[in-house]
Design a protein around this motif. Structure first.
Motif, PDB file in Angstrom:
ATOM      1  N   UNK A  77       0.868  -1.173   0.000  1.00  0.00           N
ATOM      2  CA  UNK A  77       0.000   0.000   0.000  1.00  0.00           C
ATOM      3  C   UNK A  77       0.902   1.218   0.000  1.00  0.00           C
ATOM      4  N   UNK A  78       0.577   2.177  -0.869  1.00  0.00           N
ATOM      5  CA  UNK A  78       1.363   3.407  -0.910  1.00  0.00           C
ATOM      6  C   UNK A  78       0.490   4.586  -0.505  1.00  0.00           C
ATOM      7  N   UNK A  79       1.138   5.560   0.088  1.00  0.00           N
ATOM      8  CA  UNK A  79       0.469   6.759   0.578  1.00  0.00           C
ATOM      9  C   UNK A  79       1.189   7.959  -0.022  1.00  0.00           C
ATOM     10  N   UNK A  80       0.627   8.501  -1.097  1.00  0.00           N
ATOM     11  CA  UNK A  80       1.307   9.565  -1.804  1.00  0.00           C
ATOM     12  C   UNK A  80       2.523   9.009  -2.533  1.00  0.00           C
ATOM     13  N   UNK A  81       3.413   9.881  -2.974  1.00  0.00           N
ATOM     14  CA  UNK A  81       4.549   9.422  -3.760  1.00  0.00           C
ATOM     15  C   UNK A  81       5.756   8.958  -2.942  1.00  0.00           C
ATOM     16  N   UNK A  83       5.713   7.246   0.534  1.00  0.00           N
ATOM     17  CA  UNK A  83       5.594   6.308   1.658  1.00  0.00           C
ATOM     18  C   UNK A  83       4.914   5.032   1.177  1.00  0.00           C
ATOM     19  N   UNK A  84       5.477   3.900   1.583  1.00  0.00           N
ATOM     20  CA  UNK A  84       4.895   2.606   1.225  1.00  0.00           C
ATOM     21  C   UNK A  84       4.995   1.656   2.410  1.00  0.00           C
ATOM     22  N   UNK A  85       3.989   0.810   2.528  1.00  0.00           N
ATOM     23  CA  UNK A  85       4.003  -0.271   3.515  1.00  0.00           C
ATOM     24  C   UNK A  85       3.941  -1.582   2.736  1.00  0.00           C
ATOM     25  N   UNK A 105       8.567   1.872   4.091  1.00  0.00           N
ATOM     26  CA  UNK A 105       9.592   2.481   3.259  1.00  0.00           C
ATOM     27  C   UNK A 105       9.227   3.945   3.003  1.00  0.00           C
ATOM     28  N   UNK A 106      10.252   4.758   2.907  1.00  0.00           N
ATOM     29  CA  UNK A 106      10.058   6.175   2.591  1.00  0.00           C
ATOM     30  C   UNK A 106      11.072   6.571   1.529  1.00  0.00           C
ATOM     31  N   UNK A 110      17.481  12.547  -2.049  1.00  0.00           N
ATOM     32  CA  UNK A 110      18.866  12.275  -2.414  1.00  0.00           C
ATOM     33  C   UNK A 110      19.289  10.828  -2.270  1.00  0.00           C
ATOM     34  N   UNK A 111      18.401   9.964  -1.731  1.00  0.00           N
ATOM     35  CA  UNK A 111      18.770   8.561  -1.510  1.00  0.00           C
ATOM     36  C   UNK A 111      17.831   7.578  -2.197  1.00  0.00           C
ATOM     37  N   UNK A 112      16.617   7.991  -2.437  1.00  0.00           N
ATOM     38  CA  UNK A 112      15.632   7.067  -2.999  1.00  0.00           C
ATOM     39  C   UNK A 112      14.897   6.323  -1.899  1.00  0.00           C
ATOM     40  N   UNK A 113      14.279   5.204  -2.269  1.00  0.00           N
ATOM     41  CA  UNK A 113      13.496   4.415  -1.318  1.00  0.00           C
ATOM     42  C   UNK A 113      14.401   3.738  -0.304  1.00  0.00           C
TER      43      UNK A 113
END
Length: 136
Positions: A77-81, A83-85, A105-106, A110-113
């Protein structure tokens, strides 16, 4: 906020798949790179409670090999561009033991996911687990 944008789910799934491949191959450098290099990162494992990237790295360095597993079900599930669970139900090969893993995950500038929080648990051998609700 858009929930479950297909493009963002695909991005999160790519990180999830990269992590799974690295875990099964015990590629410590890749596993470490996927976690946020920050003292606020948390990982609760089956037998460990780790606060901060240094504790997580020390744990990873001590692991000779991870138990092999097959994926039974994956939900993302993602929340906006940014944040993901991710939720994984898995079975340890050759044991029948069922485990669960959740990663938050966020997208770090400068680092990505990066995984910022993870929780792994294993059901008792005599508890096959109950799946309730919709199964896709």
């Amino acid at each position: 906020m858009q929930i479950d944008d297909p493009d963002i789910i695909a991005e999160a799934r790519a990180v999830f798949d990269r992590y799974e491949a690295a875990l099964m191959a015990n590629e410590t450098a890749t596993l470490d790179a996927i976690f946020w290099a920050d003292p606020r990162t948390v990982r609760f494992g089956i037998g460990e409670i780790l606060y901060g990237i240094e504790a997580i790295r020390a744990f990873r360095a001590s692991v000779k090999a991870y138990a092999q597993r097959t994926q039974r079900q994956v939900r993302i599930t993602t929340f906006g561009p940014d944040v993901a669970a991710t939720h994984l139900e898995y079975e340890r090969i050759g044991t029948g033991l069922v485990g669960r893993e959740t990663k938050i995950m966020a997208r770090i500038p400068g680092q990505g996911w990066r995984v910022v929080s993870a929780h792994v648990s294993l059901l008792a051998a005599d508890d096959p687990g109950r799946v309730m609700g919709e199964v896709r």
